[in-house]
Design an enzyme around this catalytic site. Sequence first.
Site, short mmCIF file in Angstrom:
data_model
loop_
_atom_site.label_atom_id
_atom_site.label_comp_id
_atom_site.label_asym_id
_atom_site.label_seq_id
_atom_site.Cartn_x
_atom_site.Cartn_y
_atom_site.Cartn_z
N HIS A 122 30.96 32.58 41.03
CA HIS A 122 31.80 32.57 42.22
C HIS A 122 30.99 33.03 43.43
O HIS A 122 30.22 33.99 43.33
CB HIS A 122 33.01 33.48 42.02
N GLU A 124 31.74 34.74 46.04
CA GLU A 124 31.95 36.15 46.39
C GLU A 124 31.07 37.06 45.54
O GLU A 124 30.42 37.97 46.05
CB GLU A 124 33.41 36.54 46.19
N CYS A 193 41.48 43.75 45.74
CA CYS A 193 42.20 43.50 46.99
C CYS A 193 43.65 43.96 46.85
O CYS A 193 44.34 43.60 45.90
CB CYS A 193 42.15 42.01 47.31
#
Length: 284
Positions: A122, A124, A193
């Site tokens: 990914h 990120e 998050c």
Amino acid sequence: MKVECASNIGFCFGVHRAINILEKTASERGGVETLGALVHNQQVLNRLSGMGVRVVKNIDDISGRTVAISSHGVGPAVLAELKSKGLEIVDTTCPFVKRAQVAAKRFHDAGFFTVIYGDVNHPEVKGILGWAGGNGLATLNPQGLDDIPDLSRYIGVLSQTTQIPTGFTSFVKNVIDQALVKDAEIRIADTLCHDIRDRQAAALELAGRVDLMLVIGGHNSANTRHLLDLCKTVSNTHLIETASELQTDWLKGVSRIGITSGASTDETTISEVCSYLDRLSAGA
């Protein structure tokens, strides 16, 4: 047939912020290029393309003098290369991703080996690994630490921002069990998050009260897939990107439908799904 949306749905804070920045930049300059897709949602990317936003996969493909970094962020080596080319950088990195990058750099500066609970492929995670200075790894399997014969006694653990909290907790416990036999010192940073955590909790609560759960979002979106996996544990659940993917045979015997969405799913797409379900219900 009753349709209910989860309390936390639509764009998350980070995506909303990134899109606002990009729309403003494109409007002021007549277009802008982004290094990698801003978000993993094709409907949003199509709309941005109509505003003059062009996605480039590699730095060498950049043709203008301004480039935007996606909400997933990049590592320091990529930043340095962009600056070396004299490019103006528009940074739309999500603040929660930035926090994970800072944590990885802090581990690195303290001499700690960084272990990331996340998908190594990914964007990120690739960026966060860059801030670990090459002294780290990403895995969703804690047993992977056994493959490192000279694992540092100093280990810093953090997570890809969109992972499921219970998965990260279990991962941390397993890492601790493995590391303590090496007389290790472990530091843990909570980099999940908050918006994603709340979204997952709201989706799970709703899924427990309906006959069918629909998750709206990109098929290649990590946070959307995690919502799918989570809701499947308590309800019959399907992932759709648009209303056109909804199959009517899913609705047989269903009286209550729940809807949630990935963090990069726009209001228009959600409304189209709800309107389609309303029309089907009215015609039943």
